[in-house]
Design a protein around this motif. Structure first.
Motif, PDB file in Angstrom:
ATOM      1  N   VAL A 366       0.841  -1.191   0.000  1.00  0.00           N
ATOM      2  CA  VAL A 366       0.000   0.000   0.000  1.00  0.00           C
ATOM      3  C   VAL A 366       0.879   1.245   0.000  1.00  0.00           C
ATOM      4  O   VAL A 366       1.976   1.257   0.573  1.00  0.00           O
ATOM      5  N   ASP A 367       0.440   2.292  -0.680  1.00  0.00           N
ATOM      6  CA  ASP A 367       1.094   3.593  -0.649  1.00  0.00           C
ATOM      7  C   ASP A 367       0.330   4.456   0.356  1.00  0.00           C
ATOM      8  O   ASP A 367      -0.788   4.894   0.089  1.00  0.00           O
ATOM      9  N   GLU A 372      -4.090   7.509   2.704  1.00  0.00           N
ATOM     10  CA  GLU A 372      -4.520   8.313   3.842  1.00  0.00           C
ATOM     11  C   GLU A 372      -5.193   9.606   3.405  1.00  0.00           C
ATOM     12  O   GLU A 372      -4.856  10.705   3.848  1.00  0.00           O
ATOM     13  N   VAL A 373      -6.165   9.459   2.513  1.00  0.00           N
ATOM     14  CA  VAL A 373      -6.953  10.592   2.031  1.00  0.00           C
ATOM     15  C   VAL A 373      -8.414  10.152   1.970  1.00  0.00           C
ATOM     16  O   VAL A 373      -8.726   8.966   1.956  1.00  0.00           O
ATOM     17  N   MET A 380     -10.596   4.986  -6.431  1.00  0.00           N
ATOM     18  CA  MET A 380      -9.221   5.475  -6.350  1.00  0.00           C
ATOM     19  C   MET A 380      -8.285   4.299  -6.083  1.00  0.00           C
ATOM     20  O   MET A 380      -8.662   3.309  -5.455  1.00  0.00           O
ATOM     21  N   SER A 381      -7.059   4.435  -6.597  1.00  0.00           N
ATOM     22  CA  SER A 381      -6.029   3.418  -6.414  1.00  0.00           C
ATOM     23  C   SER A 381      -5.120   3.821  -5.271  1.00  0.00           C
ATOM     24  O   SER A 381      -4.703   4.980  -5.184  1.00  0.00           O
ATOM     25  N   SER A 387       3.824  -2.489  -5.776  1.00  0.00           N
ATOM     26  CA  SER A 387       2.810  -3.521  -5.575  1.00  0.00           C
ATOM     27  C   SER A 387       2.535  -4.282  -6.868  1.00  0.00           C
ATOM     28  O   SER A 387       2.416  -3.687  -7.945  1.00  0.00           O
ATOM     29  N   GLN A 388       2.427  -5.589  -6.758  1.00  0.00           N
ATOM     30  CA  GLN A 388       2.059  -6.415  -7.900  1.00  0.00           C
ATOM     31  C   GLN A 388       0.549  -6.542  -8.043  1.00  0.00           C
ATOM     32  O   GLN A 388       0.057  -7.067  -9.049  1.00  0.00           O
ATOM     33  N   VAL A 389      -0.181  -6.064  -7.036  1.00  0.00           N
ATOM     34  CA  VAL A 389      -1.637  -6.198  -7.014  1.00  0.00           C
ATOM     35  C   VAL A 389      -2.269  -4.811  -6.880  1.00  0.00           C
ATOM     36  O   VAL A 389      -1.934  -4.068  -5.951  1.00  0.00           O
ATOM     37  N   PRO A 390      -3.186  -4.433  -7.788  1.00  0.00           N
ATOM     38  CA  PRO A 390      -3.912  -3.179  -7.611  1.00  0.00           C
ATOM     39  C   PRO A 390      -4.741  -3.195  -6.326  1.00  0.00           C
ATOM     40  O   PRO A 390      -5.368  -4.203  -5.996  1.00  0.00           O
TER      41      PRO A 390
END
Length: 412
Positions: A366-367, A372-373, A380-381, A387-390
């Motif tokens: 996770v980013d 954190e928005v 939203m992504s 990450s290899q997974v969306p």
């Protein structure tokens, strides 16, 4: 149906009536649904109505003491509000072309949205033992709508369980004597199907892939919560079971427990099975662990350093991670995305962080700056470039999905 239609979606609970009116256009075989009016009626001695219009100049009305003691008076008021010159969008109730009803349990018989007939109503009555808290209210909503709007207005039942009808027997059977399934329908059915289906379609479109080529784990996290494994666009497993009690820790529901606990409590404390059932459904989960079922209050306590609130959030996140891990294996060799939706899934970045932490070893990163928005769009992504997974946060719209299915059934 004509190109321009008014579709009313009703969700009748035991003490609430939620509603949403859509304007439907079907130009060039492309269905567009625009919300016109939505609201909720709280039924009982202390009743309340929240009614709002959508569009360019939205308006909101609240009636704090409407004195609505039953579903008939509630729906009658809703129809009056829909036709109100200032707050409604209809000249008369005859403009309502179709009604879509959320029905919680369709048992094994109903695998798609279905036009409501006398035979269907009889089948819903027969399904009451499988959903004694939900189906009676759903049936009552249909009966009242028929009484107030007449047989000329077609009505459609959209089932929470229908989407999960594609689960294989290996996923839906319990380790119980087989005759209990054959004779009494004791099996996993799953719920929140309308939401899981809706967000999976949105995610597939966002990723630019056909839904039938997508493998997803969808996490519908709210006061009621469930997770579904979707393979090639179809549900192959889900966390809720015979009833919505099984699975995740929820607002007031316990989720998975040792099946021997009710018998233990009956013997050790003298609690009746009715009292235990009430406790598991209405006094457990976040409420039982912390004294508060509202995730917003728990997060405020967590931020203030409340260790017990932190522990409660960790218990919730642990159960979600446990199911994600199980479904990762079932969806091997490819996972196209993990989707978060529902009131908690869409709005609690704190819990998303707890759920997604330390999963780099399975390609999930996770980013936090993205995560954190607040969700300000329909999707939203939040995954890192590593990450290899969306990882997607998708705004669900169960009422819109019900309206879509209602349109398709009535149009034939």
């Amino acid at each position: 149906m004509n190109q321009l239609n008014k579709i009313l979606v009703l969700n009748a609970g035991s003490s609430t009536l939620k509603y949403k009116l859509f304007n439907a256009t079907n130009a060039n075989k492309t269905l567009a649904l625009a919300p016109m009016i939505s609201g909720m009626v709280e039924i009982g001695e202390v009743s309340k109505v929240t009614h709002k219009s959508h569009g360019e100049n939205p308006k909101k009305m609240e009636l704090p003491d409407a004195n609505l003691n039953d579903h008939r008076s509630a729906l009658s008021l809703v129809i009056d509000l829909l036709c109100d010159p200032g707050f409604g969008g209809l000249a008369s109730k005859s403009e309502i072309n179709a009604i879509g009803h959320r029905v919680v349990h369709g048992a094994e018989r109903f695998k798609n949205a279905t036009l409501i007939t006398k035979d269907l109503m009889a089948a819903l009555e027969a399904s009451i033992p499988l959903a004694p808290l939900h189906n009676p209210a759903n049936i009552l909503g249909i009966e009242v709508a028929t009484e107030l709007l007449g047989d000329a207005c077609p009505q459609v039942a959209v089932f929470d369980t229908a989407y999960h009808s594609t689960m294989p027997a290996s996923a839906y059977l319990y380790g119980l004597p087989y005759h209990l399934y054959k004779d009494h329908g004791v099996r996993r059915y799953g719920f929140h199907g309308t939401s899981h289906s809706f967000v999976a379609k949105k995610a597939a479109k966002h990723l630019g892939k056909p839904l039938e080529e997508c493998n997803f784990i969808t996490c519908h996290l709210g006061n009621g919560a469930s997770i579904t494994a979707i393979k090639n666009g179809k549900s192959i497993d889900t966390s809720m079971g015979l009833t919505p009690l099984e699975g995740l820790v929820m607002g007031t529901r316990s989720g998975d427990i040792d099946p021997a606990i009710p018998t233990f409590l009956n013997k050790q404390t003298g609690m009746s099975y009715a009292e235990i059932d009430s406790m598991l459904n209405k006094k457990s989960g976040l409420l039982g662990l912390s004294g508060d079922a509202d995730i917003r209050n728990l997060q405020d306590r967590f931020r203030a350093g409340d260790k017990h609130a932190d522990l409660t959030l960790e218990v919730f996140a642990h159960r979600v991670r446990k199911y994600i891990g199980a479904y990762l294996i079932q969806l091997s060799p490819r996972l196209d995305g993990i989707i978060f939706t529902g009131g908690i899934g869409e709005n609690s970045w704190i819990l998303r962080n707890k759920i997604l932490k330390d999963l780099e070893h399975v390609g999930i990163v996770v980013d936090k700056s993205k995560n954190e928005v607040d969700l300000t769009s329909q999707i939203m992504s939040v995954e890192s470039s590593k990450s290899q997974v969306p990882l997607l946060v998708v705004q669900t719209d169960e009422e819109k999905s019900i309206a879509e299915q209602t349109f398709q059934v009535v149009q034939g």
